[in-house]
Design a protein around this motif. Sequence first.
Motif, PDB file in Angstrom:
ATOM      1  N   UNK A 191      -8.077 -27.522 -36.284  1.00 59.27           N
ATOM      2  CA  UNK A 191      -9.420 -28.686 -36.576  1.00 59.27           C
ATOM      3  C   UNK A 191     -10.375 -28.741 -37.849  1.00 59.27           C
ATOM      4  N   UNK A 192      -9.459 -27.778 -38.696  1.00 59.82           N
ATOM      5  CA  UNK A 192     -10.842 -28.372 -39.947  1.00 59.82           C
ATOM      6  C   UNK A 192      -9.898 -29.149 -40.615  1.00 59.82           C
ATOM      7  N   UNK A 193      -8.911 -29.254 -40.891  1.00 63.24           N
ATOM      8  CA  UNK A 193      -8.621 -30.699 -41.253  1.00 63.24           C
ATOM      9  C   UNK A 193      -8.699 -31.863 -40.305  1.00 63.24           C
ATOM     10  N   UNK A 249      -7.792 -23.617 -34.620  1.00 59.75           N
ATOM     11  CA  UNK A 249      -8.798 -23.311 -35.380  1.00 59.75           C
ATOM     12  C   UNK A 249      -7.908 -24.661 -36.964  1.00 59.75           C
TER      13      UNK A 249
END
Lengths: 194, 377
Positions: A51-53, A48
């Motif tokens: 995924x934020x990046x 996760x």
Amino acid sequence: MIRLDYEIIAGIIEPGARVLDLGCGDGELLSLLKQKKNCHATGIEISPQQIYRCMERGVSVAQGNIDSDMDVYEDKRFDYVILNESLQQIMNIEKVLTDALRVGKKVIVGIPNFCNIRARAQIFFMGQVPVTESLPYKWYNTPNLRFLSLKDFRDFCVEKRIVVEKNPCLCNGRQVRYFTNLLADSGIFVLRRN
Amino acid sequence: MSDPNFVQTLYFTFAEPPRPLVLKSGVSLGPVTVAYELYGELNAARSNAILIFHAFTGDAHAASYHEGDAKPGWWADMIGPGKAFDTDKYCVICSNVLGSCKGTTGSGSINPATGKPYGLTFPVITIEDMVDVQKALLDHLGIKKLLSCAGGSMGGMQAMTWAVRYPECVHSAIVIAACHRHTAQQIAFHEVGRQAVVADPDWKDGNYYGQPVPARGLAVARMLGHITYMSWVSMEQKFGRKLLDKEKLGYDFSKDFEVQNYLEYRGQSFVERFDANSYLYLTKAMDYFDLAGGRKLSEAFKGIKADLLVISFTSDWLYPSSQSQEMVRALKANDVDVTYVEMESDYGHDAFLVEFEDQTRAISSYLAKVGRERSLP
């Protein structure tokens, strides 16, 4: 500065292509393909935090497992499926490659060469499992499940009747053309079904 | 001119005779009043609107403060200047759902035909009907296409429904801790809650208005609900086996444990702010929710034109990640631009109301991307 492997991969992929990046990490390659090549690019990533990046870079990525998440795609949905520095961390390699060659017209695989000369020298002279720039992990903390050479992968492709269209090899951020299994620390394979 | 530091609830009434709202059940309802709030300014092109959906027992007061209130709206950590839903950039709208008891027409509203509260004569409504009411509100506000729409839990069901039902009207939808259909377990929990309400002698077939409300039944229903909103870990961390003002066990049936007191308190305070019949209607609406409706889910998602952001939480066992993943797979099969993240949290289903840091990170960058690619200059 763009990483050489990204530059090579971006050079292979045609503008506007549909691309799926398996294990896309922080989305740097996807973002490059989107911006420079106007690709329709998406990815699958397990972490996760990564995924934020990806989201901050403006690329659409779905959290999931490479092993199981290609089932939803119909045949030849993508022009390219990319497995860059992720293949050696996959449990079920044959299934993933079969799926990738099904949903992608071509598959680009990037792998570290576990048998380059520095690794060989470390094994031979020091009697230890090699730790190099392209293989920076110790035996106890490596995420790699598979340890293979460029030659091993070429043999695998022959055995599985997978066509290797191109195979640019890299050493220290430069391309090498000869004695690649000895000199290169990583290799990129452009694959397609026979 | 109203004070810019405060927000006021606004009201819009439509579906007056002879043009009532036709519900999914086929029954007509009208007039319908919608309570809503606005945060931020609509731009000249009306392209920066974001519709927020509240969960089951929420209301239109999503952000900012009502004059004189000490507490802000229910998602104030997410909506405001510089926040995930940045009201300096976007015009955020939140309305109370049809069937609720927080300003929008529901079972507790006066039926103009009889001059009395609807009670159980109010028609059974669905998530689709809630969305149709929101569409009427947007038409009234002159907004043709939403930059995004977002919500958690029942709010996520509405976001997903918007993408399916009004594909031309949303650039993106953010679906948090939600599902595409209620499962047997979810229906079962709701059924126990409803049974608790109707078993209360004060319920009187829903005709309790102006009389004592079915407080005990509604409180029990809420207690059960609350258990499903938390996780094993969050309950263990919050309460464990801590005793309530006691040195040792009482060996009687008074309250021994803190968790008992907490549930009791939650149940009681819920009775003060929520209507028992609305509880029945809204749980029913969720139980009826099934976007596929007998088809394959990928069939149901065929017409979607919006980009989707789907978020689930690791410890949410009421709307587990597997349901979100099922939606993501069906979206991918339809070539929808979908981003999915399973956020790590111990807070269970309540995480969408608690985990602001990760949600802010994800949603603010997501909205920036949608604005860049889909709508805003």
